[in-house]
Design a protein around this motif. Structure first.
Motif, short mmCIF file in Angstrom:
data_model
loop_
_atom_site.label_atom_id
_atom_site.label_comp_id
_atom_site.label_asym_id
_atom_site.label_seq_id
_atom_site.Cartn_x
_atom_site.Cartn_y
_atom_site.Cartn_z
N ASP A 1 2.92 1.57 -0.66
CA ASP A 1 3.36 0.37 -0.69
C ASP A 1 2.47 -1.38 -1.70
O ASP A 1 2.91 -1.92 -1.56
N ARG B 1 3.51 -1.03 -4.82
CA ARG B 1 4.92 -1.72 -5.85
C ARG B 1 4.89 -3.23 -5.95
O ARG B 1 5.49 -3.78 -6.35
N GLN B 2 4.45 -3.60 -4.07
CA GLN B 2 4.53 -5.20 -4.00
C GLN B 2 3.75 -5.91 -4.90
O GLN B 2 3.79 -6.52 -5.89
#
Length: 139
Positions: free
Chosen positions: A21, A24-25
Motif C-alpha cells: 500500500d 502504491r501511494q
C-alpha cells in the motif's frame, strides 16, 4: 491572464501501513510531482501510538523521494498527525526523465553498433579468422 496556483495533493498514511500500500501511494505521489503538483504526505497516529513511529515512517518515505530536491525537511506535528510537503518538479530530475535519458542513450549506442557492423572490411582485417582443414596442425 489568470494566476493559476498549483494544486496540492495529500496522501495519508497510517502508522502501520503495509509495504504494498505504501509503495502504491508513493508511486502515485511521484506521478503528481512529475506533473508539477505539490504533494503533502501525512501520517495519522491512532490511539496511543508514539510519535516516533510516525517520524520513522516519514523518514522511510523521504528516502523514496530522494530524486526530488524540493522537500521541506522539517516534519510538522499537528495534533495526531505529522505532515511534510514536497514541491512539484519544475524541470528537475525524476525517474521518468532518467528512464527517458537511458532510452536515448541506448538508441545512440545501437545506432553506433549498426554503423560499426556496416563498415567495410578488407581481407587483412585483424578480426577475421582463417580456418585450417581438419587434420593439419601447426605443431
Amino acid at each position: 491572464r489568470k494566476n493559476k496556483q498549483k494544486e496540492m495533493k495529500e496522501f495519508r498514511f497510517g502508522t502501520f501501513i503495509a509495504e504494498g500500500d505504501k509503495e502504491r501511494q508513493v508511486n502515485r505521489a511521484k506521478e503528481f510531482l512529475d506533473k508539477g503538483h505539490n504533494v503533502k504526505l501525512t501520517v495519522w497516529r491512532k490511539g496511543r501510538t508514539p510519535i516516533e513511529h510516525s517520524k520513522l515512517l516519514l523518514k522511510d518515505l523521504l528516502t523514496r523521494f530522494a530524486a526530488y530536491s524540493t522537500i521541506d525537511a522539517v516534519p510538522q506535528v499537528e495534533g495526531k498527525q505529522v505532515s511534510m510537503m514536497i514541491k512539484g518538479a519544475t524541470g528537475g530530475s525524476s525517474d521518468k526523465q532518467e528512464k527517458k535519458d537511458a532510452e536515448t542513450k541506448d538508441e545512440k549506442n545501437s545506432s553506433k553498433e549498426i554503423q560499426d557492423d556496416q563498415a567495410p572490411r578488407g581481407e587483412g582485417d585483424k578480426g577475421t579468422v582463417r580456418e585450417e582443414p581438419a587434420g593439419t596442425s601447426a605443431n
